[in-house]
Design a protein around this motif. Structure first.
Motif, PDB file in Angstrom:
ATOM      1  N   LEU A   1       0.835  -1.202   0.000  1.00 48.00           N
ATOM      2  CA  LEU A   1       0.000   0.000   0.000  1.00 48.00           C
ATOM      3  C   LEU A   1       0.871   1.253   0.000  1.00 48.00           C
ATOM      4  O   LEU A   1       0.500   2.272  -0.606  1.00 48.00           O
ATOM      5  N   PHE A   2       2.031   1.197   0.645  1.00 46.89           N
ATOM      6  CA  PHE A   2       2.943   2.342   0.625  1.00 46.89           C
ATOM      7  C   PHE A   2       3.276   2.721  -0.816  1.00 46.89           C
ATOM      8  O   PHE A   2       3.180   3.893  -1.202  1.00 46.89           O
ATOM      9  N   HIS A   3       3.670   1.739  -1.617  1.00 48.30           N
ATOM     10  CA  HIS A   3       4.044   2.020  -3.003  1.00 48.30           C
ATOM     11  C   HIS A   3       2.847   2.575  -3.779  1.00 48.30           C
ATOM     12  O   HIS A   3       2.987   3.549  -4.540  1.00 48.30           O
ATOM     13  N   GLN A   4       1.685   1.971  -3.589  1.00 51.63           N
ATOM     14  CA  GLN A   4       0.511   2.408  -4.344  1.00 51.63           C
ATOM     15  C   GLN A   4       0.069   3.815  -3.928  1.00 51.63           C
ATOM     16  O   GLN A   4      -0.353   4.613  -4.770  1.00 51.63           O
ATOM     17  N   LEU A   5       0.187   4.130  -2.636  1.00 51.26           N
ATOM     18  CA  LEU A   5      -0.134   5.479  -2.190  1.00 51.26           C
ATOM     19  C   LEU A   5       0.845   6.490  -2.784  1.00 51.26           C
ATOM     20  O   LEU A   5       0.439   7.544  -3.285  1.00 51.26           O
ATOM     21  N   ALA A   6       2.136   6.170  -2.726  1.00 52.89           N
ATOM     22  CA  ALA A   6       3.153   7.088  -3.248  1.00 52.89           C
ATOM     23  C   ALA A   6       2.942   7.346  -4.733  1.00 52.89           C
ATOM     24  O   ALA A   6       3.015   8.491  -5.202  1.00 52.89           O
ATOM     25  N   ALA A   7       2.677   6.285  -5.482  1.00 52.76           N
ATOM     26  CA  ALA A   7       2.465   6.429  -6.922  1.00 52.76           C
ATOM     27  C   ALA A   7       1.211   7.254  -7.207  1.00 52.76           C
ATOM     28  O   ALA A   7       1.188   8.088  -8.121  1.00 52.76           O
ATOM     29  N   ASN A   8       0.157   7.042  -6.412  1.00 51.20           N
ATOM     30  CA  ASN A   8      -1.090   7.776  -6.623  1.00 51.20           C
ATOM     31  C   ASN A   8      -0.916   9.242  -6.284  1.00 51.20           C
ATOM     32  O   ASN A   8      -1.447  10.116  -6.982  1.00 51.20           O
ATOM     33  N   PHE A   9      -0.180   9.542  -5.215  1.00 56.96           N
ATOM     34  CA  PHE A   9       0.074  10.937  -4.847  1.00 56.96           C
ATOM     35  C   PHE A   9       0.698  11.695  -6.013  1.00 56.96           C
ATOM     36  O   PHE A   9       0.322  12.823  -6.321  1.00 56.96           O
ATOM     37  N   MET A  10       1.670  11.051  -6.659  1.00 57.95           N
ATOM     38  CA  MET A  10       2.406  11.738  -7.724  1.00 57.95           C
ATOM     39  C   MET A  10       1.639  11.754  -9.037  1.00 57.95           C
ATOM     40  O   MET A  10       1.534  12.790  -9.702  1.00 57.95           O
ATOM     41  N   ALA A  11       1.084  10.597  -9.422  1.00 57.51           N
ATOM     42  CA  ALA A  11       0.451  10.483 -10.742  1.00 57.51           C
ATOM     43  C   ALA A  11      -0.885  11.202 -10.810  1.00 57.51           C
ATOM     44  O   ALA A  11      -1.197  11.868 -11.802  1.00 57.51           O
ATOM     45  N   LYS A  12      -1.699  11.080  -9.744  1.00 60.92           N
ATOM     46  CA  LYS A  12      -3.053  11.632  -9.799  1.00 60.92           C
ATOM     47  C   LYS A  12      -3.246  12.848  -8.901  1.00 60.92           C
ATOM     48  O   LYS A  12      -4.176  13.610  -9.099  1.00 60.92           O
ATOM     49  N   GLY A  13      -2.367  12.997  -7.915  1.00 62.49           N
ATOM     50  CA  GLY A  13      -2.520  14.127  -7.018  1.00 62.49           C
ATOM     51  C   GLY A  13      -1.582  15.265  -7.309  1.00 62.49           C
ATOM     52  O   GLY A  13      -1.740  16.364  -6.775  1.00 62.49           O
ATOM     53  N   GLY A  14      -0.584  15.002  -8.154  1.00 60.03           N
ATOM     54  CA  GLY A  14       0.375  16.046  -8.479  1.00 60.03           C
ATOM     55  C   GLY A  14       1.228  16.479  -7.301  1.00 60.03           C
ATOM     56  O   GLY A  14       1.737  17.600  -7.283  1.00 60.03           O
ATOM     57  N   LEU A  15       1.408  15.587  -6.308  1.00 63.14           N
ATOM     58  CA  LEU A  15       2.177  15.928  -5.115  1.00 63.14           C
ATOM     59  C   LEU A  15       3.603  15.401  -5.246  1.00 63.14           C
ATOM     60  O   LEU A  15       3.804  14.191  -5.351  1.00 63.14           O
ATOM     61  N   PRO A  16       4.601  16.262  -5.244  1.00 59.08           N
ATOM     62  CA  PRO A  16       5.994  15.786  -5.253  1.00 59.08           C
ATOM     63  C   PRO A  16       6.269  14.941  -4.021  1.00 59.08           C
ATOM     64  O   PRO A  16       5.673  15.141  -2.961  1.00 59.08           O
ATOM     65  N   HIS A  17       7.181  13.990  -4.173  1.00 60.91           N
ATOM     66  CA  HIS A  17       7.444  13.015  -3.110  1.00 60.91           C
ATOM     67  C   HIS A  17       8.944  12.999  -2.812  1.00 60.91           C
ATOM     68  O   HIS A  17       9.752  12.668  -3.680  1.00 60.91           O
ATOM     69  N   LEU A  18       9.307  13.365  -1.588  1.00 60.98           N
ATOM     70  CA  LEU A  18      10.688  13.258  -1.128  1.00 60.98           C
ATOM     71  C   LEU A  18      10.797  11.973  -0.331  1.00 60.98           C
ATOM     72  O   LEU A  18      10.185  11.829   0.722  1.00 60.98           O
ATOM     73  N   GLN A  19      11.544  11.000  -0.852  1.00 62.95           N
ATOM     74  CA  GLN A  19      11.614   9.689  -0.215  1.00 62.95           C
ATOM     75  C   GLN A  19      12.969   9.494   0.464  1.00 62.95           C
ATOM     76  O   GLN A  19      14.016   9.817  -0.102  1.00 62.95           O
ATOM     77  N   LEU A  20      12.911   8.942   1.675  1.00 60.02           N
ATOM     78  CA  LEU A  20      14.111   8.757   2.483  1.00 60.02           C
ATOM     79  C   LEU A  20      14.634   7.335   2.364  1.00 60.02           C
ATOM     80  O   LEU A  20      13.881   6.375   2.497  1.00 60.02           O
ATOM     81  N   HIS A  21      15.924   7.216   2.118  1.00 58.91           N
ATOM     82  CA  HIS A  21      16.585   5.914   2.071  1.00 58.91           C
ATOM     83  C   HIS A  21      17.909   5.996   2.807  1.00 58.91           C
ATOM     84  O   HIS A  21      18.560   7.047   2.821  1.00 58.91           O
ATOM     85  N   GLY A  22      18.306   4.887   3.399  1.00 62.60           N
ATOM     86  CA  GLY A  22      19.625   4.825   4.017  1.00 62.60           C
ATOM     87  C   GLY A  22      20.679   4.443   2.989  1.00 62.60           C
ATOM     88  O   GLY A  22      20.358   4.040   1.865  1.00 62.60           O
TER      89      GLY A  22
END
Length: 199
Positions: free
Chosen positions: A146-167
């Motif tokens: 669900l994390f991946h699907q939410l992130a993809a939906n935010f960007m593709a359909k919501g137009g919300l830029p996504h800053l993702q944190l990785h180690g």
């Protein structure tokens, strides 16, 4: 907010991906939460608890949706925190909910810079990265999460830029606390604001 919704997660907790219908309801419910609507009716049946209040430290109003995190719950899908004090314009995401102390310190640096850049939604993976059969809870390798699907939906359909944190391993960038990348795209003004906040 001094609250860690995923502090009790373990790699031996059960986990399953949401069905297509559950994912659709989860996305719709989170979008309703972000827009300021009543999301409990949609997210509650999926195992989420939805709360709201005012953070005692920052005095900012917030809304929080947290999926199951107990050792018997298999729907540890995501945690979503919305800052109600600013317009929704950017998302900060952590696909790894189980993190080391050192990684957390570095994450706080990026988070503080992100807030300065106008980030108003925090998205965190709900399960330990190694939970589920063959580590199926890790969003990096599993688009069914669900994390991946939410992130993809935010960007593709919501137009919300996504800053993702990785180690990253220290040997890959010795002497560096944070690596900031815009990926294959050109840096925009939001990217530059985060960069200035880290300087």
């Amino acid at each position: 907010m001094r609250y860690c919704a995923t502090a009790t997660l373990s790699d031996d907790h059960p986990y399953r991906h949401p069905t297509a219908a559950e994912a659709a309801d989860g996305i719709a419910g989170v979008r309703r939460l972000i827009r300021g609507g009543d999301a409990d009716a949609m997210l509650g049946p999926l195992g989420f608890s939805v709360t709201s209040g005012v953070d005692l430290e920052s005095q900012r109003p917030y809304a929080l949706a947290q999926s199951e995190t107990g050792p018997s719950g298999e729907r540890a899908w995501a945690v979503v925190l919305v800052d109600r004090s600013v317009p929704v314009s950017m998302v900060i995401g952590s696909p790894r909910s189980f993190i080391s102390r050192r990684w957390w310190v570095r994450t706080r640096l990026v988070g503080a810079a992100g807030v300065a850049a106008g980030i108003s939604v925090v998205l965190i993976a709900g399960a330990h990265r190694d939970a589920g059969p063959n580590g199926s809870a890790d969003p990096r390798d599993n688009p069914e999460t669900l994390f991946h699907q939410l992130a993809a939906n935010f960007m593709a359909k919501g137009g919300l830029p996504h800053l993702q944190l990785h180690g990253y391993a220290d040997v890959r960038a010795p002497g560096t606390d944070v690596v900031l990348s815009s990926g294959p795209t050109l840096p925009d003004d939001r990217f530059r604001r985060v960069s200035r906040g880290l300087a």
